[in-house]
Design an enzyme around this catalytic site. Structure first.
Site, PDB file in Angstrom:
ATOM      1  N   ASP A 115       2.620  -6.732   2.344  1.00  0.00           N
ATOM      2  CA  ASP A 115       1.574  -5.965   3.035  1.00  0.00           C
ATOM      3  C   ASP A 115       2.144  -4.692   3.668  1.00  0.00           C
ATOM      4  O   ASP A 115       1.536  -4.106   4.566  1.00  0.00           O
ATOM      5  CB  ASP A 115       0.848  -6.803   4.088  1.00  0.00           C
ATOM      6  CG  ASP A 115      -0.477  -6.181   4.522  1.00  0.00           C
ATOM      7  OD1 ASP A 115      -1.023  -5.342   3.773  1.00  0.00           O
ATOM      8  OD2 ASP A 115      -0.962  -6.513   5.621  1.00  0.00           O
ATOM      9  N   ARG A 147     -11.000  -3.794  -5.137  1.00  0.00           N
ATOM     10  CA  ARG A 147     -10.998  -4.517  -3.861  1.00  0.00           C
ATOM     11  C   ARG A 147     -12.307  -4.297  -3.130  1.00  0.00           C
ATOM     12  O   ARG A 147     -12.803  -3.176  -3.029  1.00  0.00           O
ATOM     13  CB  ARG A 147      -9.843  -4.018  -2.990  1.00  0.00           C
ATOM     14  CG  ARG A 147      -9.583  -4.861  -1.736  1.00  0.00           C
ATOM     15  CD  ARG A 147      -8.577  -4.167  -0.846  1.00  0.00           C
ATOM     16  NE  ARG A 147      -7.954  -5.066   0.104  1.00  0.00           N
ATOM     17  CZ  ARG A 147      -7.346  -4.672   1.225  1.00  0.00           C
ATOM     18  NH1 ARG A 147      -7.299  -3.376   1.528  1.00  0.00           N
ATOM     19  NH2 ARG A 147      -6.794  -5.540   2.039  1.00  0.00           N
ATOM     20  N   TYR A 151      -9.407   4.695  10.417  1.00  0.00           N
ATOM     21  CA  TYR A 151      -8.096   4.844  11.052  1.00  0.00           C
ATOM     22  C   TYR A 151      -7.327   5.936  10.329  1.00  0.00           C
ATOM     23  O   TYR A 151      -7.595   6.248   9.167  1.00  0.00           O
ATOM     24  CB  TYR A 151      -7.307   3.530  11.020  1.00  0.00           C
ATOM     25  CG  TYR A 151      -6.947   3.030   9.636  1.00  0.00           C
ATOM     26  CD1 TYR A 151      -5.769   3.422   9.003  1.00  0.00           C
ATOM     27  CD2 TYR A 151      -7.784   2.141   8.957  1.00  0.00           C
ATOM     28  CE1 TYR A 151      -5.441   2.974   7.737  1.00  0.00           C
ATOM     29  CE2 TYR A 151      -7.461   1.678   7.686  1.00  0.00           C
ATOM     30  CZ  TYR A 151      -6.290   2.092   7.087  1.00  0.00           C
ATOM     31  OH  TYR A 151      -5.957   1.641   5.823  1.00  0.00           O
ATOM     32  N   HIS A 157       0.835  -1.195   0.000  1.00  0.00           N
ATOM     33  CA  HIS A 157       0.000   0.000   0.000  1.00  0.00           C
ATOM     34  C   HIS A 157       0.873   1.249   0.000  1.00  0.00           C
ATOM     35  O   HIS A 157       2.067   1.198   0.317  1.00  0.00           O
ATOM     36  CB  HIS A 157      -0.887   0.055   1.252  1.00  0.00           C
ATOM     37  CG  HIS A 157      -1.623  -1.205   1.544  1.00  0.00           C
ATOM     38  ND1 HIS A 157      -2.794  -1.563   0.923  1.00  0.00           N
ATOM     39  CD2 HIS A 157      -1.344  -2.217   2.420  1.00  0.00           C
ATOM     40  CE1 HIS A 157      -3.222  -2.723   1.397  1.00  0.00           C
ATOM     41  NE2 HIS A 157      -2.353  -3.138   2.305  1.00  0.00           N
ATOM     42  N   HIS A 217      -4.821 -12.715   2.184  1.00  0.00           N
ATOM     43  CA  HIS A 217      -4.331 -13.356   3.410  1.00  0.00           C
ATOM     44  C   HIS A 217      -5.066 -14.667   3.739  1.00  0.00           C
ATOM     45  O   HIS A 217      -5.368 -14.956   4.906  1.00  0.00           O
ATOM     46  CB  HIS A 217      -4.431 -12.392   4.594  1.00  0.00           C
ATOM     47  CG  HIS A 217      -3.878 -11.035   4.330  1.00  0.00           C
ATOM     48  ND1 HIS A 217      -2.753 -10.799   3.565  1.00  0.00           N
ATOM     49  CD2 HIS A 217      -4.309  -9.800   4.729  1.00  0.00           C
ATOM     50  CE1 HIS A 217      -2.512  -9.493   3.515  1.00  0.00           C
ATOM     51  NE2 HIS A 217      -3.444  -8.872   4.192  1.00  0.00           N
ATOM     52  N   ASN A 261      -2.683  -1.116  10.682  1.00  0.00           N
ATOM     53  CA  ASN A 261      -3.487  -1.606  11.802  1.00  0.00           C
ATOM     54  C   ASN A 261      -2.868  -2.784  12.544  1.00  0.00           C
ATOM     55  O   ASN A 261      -3.578  -3.581  13.159  1.00  0.00           O
ATOM     56  CB  ASN A 261      -4.908  -1.974  11.335  1.00  0.00           C
ATOM     57  CG  ASN A 261      -5.671  -0.758  10.866  1.00  0.00           C
ATOM     58  OD1 ASN A 261      -5.988   0.142  11.641  1.00  0.00           O
ATOM     59  ND2 ASN A 261      -5.948  -0.713   9.559  1.00  0.00           N
ATOM     60  N   TYR A 283     -11.369  -9.100   0.816  1.00  0.00           N
ATOM     61  CA  TYR A 283     -10.718  -9.167   2.128  1.00  0.00           C
ATOM     62  C   TYR A 283     -11.800  -9.436   3.159  1.00  0.00           C
ATOM     63  O   TYR A 283     -12.717  -8.634   3.336  1.00  0.00           O
ATOM     64  CB  TYR A 283     -10.004  -7.850   2.422  1.00  0.00           C
ATOM     65  CG  TYR A 283      -9.171  -7.858   3.695  1.00  0.00           C
ATOM     66  CD1 TYR A 283      -8.567  -9.018   4.172  1.00  0.00           C
ATOM     67  CD2 TYR A 283      -8.962  -6.676   4.412  1.00  0.00           C
ATOM     68  CE1 TYR A 283      -7.793  -9.014   5.314  1.00  0.00           C
ATOM     69  CE2 TYR A 283      -8.176  -6.653   5.563  1.00  0.00           C
ATOM     70  CZ  TYR A 283      -7.599  -7.823   6.008  1.00  0.00           C
ATOM     71  OH  TYR A 283      -6.834  -7.811   7.155  1.00  0.00           O
TER      72      TYR A 283
END
Length: 298
Positions: A252, A126, A51, A35, A183, A257, A159
């Site tokens: 990743d 996504r 966040y 990212h 993941h 987070n 996700y």
């Protein structure tokens, strides 16, 4: 005045000095899940975000790519930027053919806007179902967007957490594109690899040949922790060995987070030969599969 963003009080910033991995990725290797965050004064974070991160821009990402021994990146739109893909697209344009992107789009996006994203290097969108990060929508919301991007040959990244698979099975199995799961669907690694939850995920891939998996996120899933993330390895190794032509891997970075620790990206790279134990599997995981999905797809 540019906006000023203060990271969340418990935010863990990425490790600025990761170790050099002992494992050397093969030529052409792709970090297929990473990212960019901001910088916020140039690419403001979305008002609806759940966040606020520390900035982690394209320059730091590309320096990490080179340091770890990768040649290319797939940059996934971060939820803190909402559907404003400007930071991700800016990184793609800087990288040229060395990066591809996965965007976030919303209903009402025009074909011309999708074409512009495609020209910049976007090859997928996504859908995030993790409730602590987003507010998931009804199935019809996602199906409409999937139909809009299918024309471009894009795929859908999903996700979700392990319990969500049964709930969204009908949606996931009806998407008209390649489906790439982040993941491994976030399995509970305290349970057996052949336990009912992960068996459902394995069945999902076995029964639907359009489903791929990212065997990444060891730092997120592990209970035993770094540097080996030993409890995640059997899950990822099982998926790589069973579906060697439908797996990809990524760092990743910058690890949004994370609460338990901030991983050393060099340690994460050193997990690769333990989940893909032969040079053939490593080449498929890191080179052949991501190139086919992101660079060769039409």
């Amino acid at each position: 005045m540019p906006p000023v963003f203060t990271p969340d009080a418990d935010w863990l910033a990425f490790d600025p000095s990761p170790s050099k991995p002992g494992y050397t990725p093969p030529p052409g290797a792709v970090d297929a899940h990473c990212h960019v965050f901001g910088p916020g004064d140039k690419f403001p974070y979305a008002p609806e975000r759940k966040y606020t991160p520390a900035d982690a821009g394209k320059d730091e990402l590309f320096a990490l790519r080179d340091f770890l021994g990768f040649e290319r990146n797939v940059i996934v739109q971060a939820t803190c930027h909402g559907a404003d893909n400007s930071a991700m697209v800016d990184a793609l344009l800087t990288a040229g053919d060395r990066a591809r992107g996965v965007a976030t789009v919303r209903p009402g996006i025009s074909r011309a806007q999708l074409a512009d994203l495609h020209a910049a290097g976007v090859r997928g969108i996504r859908f995030n179902f993790v409730k602590r990060l987003v507010d998931p929508k009804p199935d019809g919301y996602y199906l409409g967007l999937a139909e809009a991007v299918a024309e471009f040959g894009w795929h859908i990244v999903v996700y979700f957490e392990a319990p969500d698979l049964a709930e969204r099975w009908q949606l996931f199995t009806s998407l008209p594109t390649v489906v790439v799961v982040d993941h491994m669907g976030r399995p509970d690694v305290s349970q057996p690899v052949d336990g009912p939850d992960f068996a459902r995920f394995t069945r999902f891939m076995r029964e639907h040949e359009n489903v791929w998996s990212k065997v990444s996120g060891a730092e997120r899933l592990s209970i035993s922790g770094p540097p080996e993330y030993a409890d995640v390895v059997p899950f990822a190794r099982h998926i790589v060995g069973t579906f060697p032509d439908r797996v990809i891997w990524g760092t990743d970075w910058p690890h949004p987070n994370m609460k338990s620790h901030m991983p050393d990206d060099g340690n994460l790279v050193d997990v690769i030969p333990r989940i893909a134990p032969t040079s053939d599997l490593q080449r498929r995981l890191l080179v052949d599969n991501p190139l086919r999905l992101y660079w060769e797809a039409t």
